[in-house]
Design a protein around this motif. Structure first.
Motif, PDB file in Angstrom:
ATOM      1  N   THR A   1     -31.602  41.382  25.462  1.00 15.84           N
ATOM      2  CA  THR A   1     -31.187  40.904  24.144  1.00 15.84           C
ATOM      3  C   THR A   1     -29.782  41.419  23.825  1.00 15.84           C
ATOM      4  OG1 THR A   1     -33.464  40.860  23.354  1.00 15.84           O
ATOM      5  CG2 THR A   1     -31.729  40.909  21.677  1.00 15.84           C
TER       6      THR A   1
ATOM      7  N   GLN B   1     -23.035  33.744  13.357  1.00 22.21           N
ATOM      8  CA  GLN B   1     -23.838  34.432  12.343  1.00 22.21           C
ATOM      9  C   GLN B   1     -25.217  33.796  12.198  1.00 22.21           C
ATOM     10  OE1 GLN B   1     -21.609  34.712   8.673  1.00 22.21           O
ATOM     11  NE2 GLN B   1     -19.743  35.375   9.726  1.00 22.21           N
TER      12      GLN B   1
ATOM     13  N   ASP C   1     -29.994  33.826  16.212  1.00 21.77           N
ATOM     14  CA  ASP C   1     -30.970  34.920  16.305  1.00 21.77           C
ATOM     15  C   ASP C   1     -31.049  35.337  17.775  1.00 21.77           C
ATOM     16  OD1 ASP C   1     -33.023  36.708  16.241  1.00 21.77           O
ATOM     17  OD2 ASP C   1     -34.545  35.311  15.484  1.00 21.77           O
TER      18      ASP C   1
ATOM     19  N   LYS D   1     -32.390  37.869  19.140  1.00 24.07           N
ATOM     20  CA  LYS D   1     -33.687  38.377  19.580  1.00 24.07           C
ATOM     21  C   LYS D   1     -34.569  37.238  20.091  1.00 24.07           C
ATOM     22  CE  LYS D   1     -33.831  42.444  16.562  1.00 24.07           C
ATOM     23  NZ  LYS D   1     -34.558  43.133  15.465  1.00 24.07           N
ATOM     24  N   ALA D   2     -34.393  36.080  19.503  1.00 25.55           N
ATOM     25  CA  ALA D   2     -35.198  34.927  19.912  1.00 25.55           C
ATOM     26  C   ALA D   2     -34.581  34.205  21.109  1.00 25.55           C
ATOM     27  CB  ALA D   2     -35.338  33.948  18.740  1.00 25.55           C
ATOM     28  N   SER D   3     -33.383  34.620  21.469  1.00 21.96           N
ATOM     29  CA  SER D   3     -32.694  33.936  22.576  1.00 21.96           C
ATOM     30  C   SER D   3     -32.135  34.970  23.547  1.00 21.96           C
ATOM     31  CB  SER D   3     -31.556  33.055  22.030  1.00 21.96           C
ATOM     32  OG  SER D   3     -32.026  32.147  21.063  1.00 21.96           O
TER      33      SER D   3
END
Length: 520
Positions: free
Chosen positions: A7, A21, A24, A26-28
């Motif tokens: 991450t 901005q 995300d 964390k999701a990618s």
């Protein structure tokens, strides 16, 4: 070993563009093989950031300088280490770097296909307004967009269009014949952008004409075209046209000005490529001839057109190609040189020059910065370049046009100082120029002492030893440009040609130094 899912964490001190901005991270997570090194991970993140921003039409360039494992923020990583040495699956890496707006790239358009732009200048009362009235309202040959640099109290629309005085905001008025008038108070680039926008909407425009109301010196506009790719990628500076009042121009040329001020009439004549000698119906033939000779003494190369009420063929106002270096090889500079010598009254022979060393023409009120030059040098493939720098106030064409009244010491007498203050000269010589000597010549003339003169403008076609192409050079004051044109023909004589406009040029000094750069 399985791939690693890592991450990304961008350091909070970085200024992130809006598209980033919204991401995300964390999701990618980034999936990389363990054999990747840290530098390859950096490049993967940089490419991702640039792709995201480009997709939102906000192109950026991202360069990561520091990366670390957030579990150990005391140690920056070696870009050459394997990722597996520092990360396990699921870890987070921090990074810090520079995110900057990407320079815009513009399509390459041949010079002849670009929209031509003409700068129109002239002293108050010379007939510019009459010419613009004709362009905007009466002539039907061409669709011309006129941009007025409006710095005075009365706008062109008051005089020509009978409208209320324009507000401070820029405004475009489309005329019945398809021409446009755009008044600009301040930012010329904005006016050019507006015209280009109108063209994108379907407006048919053949030419742009910039009228320098309240700003007689055309040099700042010329500088814009020579330094701004935003402008030059789609537009080409076609030339500078000066409207001269046959009845009053001599008095304007003889105006005494303070030491730190510029004689605007001289500046306009010296920097132009074509002169409209207007109001000929108000003077006698002898007076008109005297005016023509005086103008020719200042600028040997500008074409002089006779005019009454500013009427000339529209074809005379376009396709000058006076600032198109690719067209220099088509110009008969050798013929211009011969004409210059005829006007010089004394055969000043060869000569040439680059620059005014301290960067300050005493008659120029522009802030041109200090010395140094414009790098007429660097890598041209001629033993390290032509070197030396095109100093402070760059180029000009100059040979003696005055009446040649000199005292016993060879100095111009007061009787002829107005005629000699700005002069034109040309140099033509067969042979090959030694690149290292050319560099020294440029440097010497870039530091030209004031008593040796000031060069306003220069055009040149140079035959450089061991270089197969004709090397063309162009400079206006402190801005210069150069390029290679077509190759020399197998049986073509290698003749170097340079023409100048300057002030008080020491012809012998320049000529002698010019002669020394050729192979003996």
């Amino acid at each position: 070993m399985a791939d690693l899912n890592l991450t990304c964490f961008l350091h909070p001190s970085m200024r992130l563009p809006a598209p980033l901005q919204a991401i995300d991270f964390k999701a990618s997570p980034f999936t990389v093989p363990p054999t990747f090194n840290v530098m390859e991970l950096m490049e993967k993140v940089e490419a991702f950031v640039e792709q995201v921003c480009n997709a939102e039409n906000q192109p950026v360039q991202f360069q990561i300088q520091v990366m670390w494992n957030t579990k150990n923020n005391k140690k920056a990583l070696n870009p050459g280490d394997k990722v597996s040495q520092h990360f396990a699956d699921g870890d987070t890496f921090g990074c810090h770097g520079d995110i900057v707006e990407a320079p815009k790239s513009y399509p390459k358009i041949p010079e002849e296909d670009k929209l031509p732009v003409t700068i129109l200048t002239g002293f108050l009362g010379a007939g510019k307004t009459t010419l613009l009235n004709y362009i905007l309202q009466e002539q039907t040959e061409k669709k011309i967009a006129v941009i007025e640099n409006e710095f005075g109290e009365v706008s062109i629309d008051d005089a020509l269009l009978k409208k209320d005085k324009l507000a401070l905001a820029e405004k475009i008025v489309v005329m019945d014949n398809g021409c446009m008038c755009c008044t600009v108070r301040g930012d010329l680039l904005e006016g050019l952008r507006q015209i280009i926008d109108e063209m994108k909407k379907g407006a048919k425009i053949d030419q742009i004409m910039i009228e320098t109301t309240g700003m007689a010196d055309p040099v700042p506009i010329v500088r814009t075209f020579m330094t701004s790719e935003e402008v030059s990628h789609a537009l080409r500076l076609d030339g500078v046209i000066t409207v001269a009042d046959a009845k009053h121009i001599l008095a304007r040329l003889d105006d005494e000005v303070e030491a730190d001020k510029v004689n605007e009439a001289y500046q306009q004549v010296a920097f132009c490529d074509k002169i409209l000698l207007n109001k000929l119906d108000l003077v006698s033939p002898d007076h008109a001839i005297a005016v023509k000779e005086r103008l020719r003494s200042i600028n040997a190369y500008a074409k002089i057109l006779p005019a009454v009420k500013s009427r000339v063929k529209m074809s005379e106002l376009t396709n000058l190609r006076a600032h198109d270096m690719s067209n220099f090889i088509n110009e008969d500079i050798e013929k211009e040189a011969e004409e210059a010598e005829e006007h010089g009254h004394g055969g000043h022979g060869h000569g040439s020059g680059h620059g005014h060393g301290d960067g300050h023409d005493p008659d120029c009120k522009e802030d041109h910065g200090h010395g140094g030059g414009h790098g007429h040098g660097g890598a041209h493939g001629h033993d390290g370049g032509h070197g030396g720098g095109h100093g402070g106030h760059g180029g000009g064409h100059g040979t003696g046009h005055g009446h040649g009244h000199k005292d016993a010491d060879g100095h111009v007498s007061k009787k002829s100082r107005h005629d000699s203050r700005v002069n034109s000269m040309a140099c033509v010589r067969e042979g090959e120029i030694l690149p290292q000597k050319l560099g020294a010549f440029m440097q010497k003339l870039g530091q030209l002492p004031k008593e040796k003169g000031v060069i306003f403008r220069i055009k040149g076609i140079l035959a450089v030893k061991d270089h197969p192409f004709k090397h063309v050079f162009h400079a206006v004051m402190d801005v210069s440009d150069e390029d290679d044109a077509e190759p020399w023909g197998p049986n073509e004589k290698k003749v170097s040609k340079m023409v100048f406009i300057g002030k008080g040029l020491d012809h012998k000094y320049i000529r002698d130094n010019f002669e020394q750069i050729f192979e003996k």
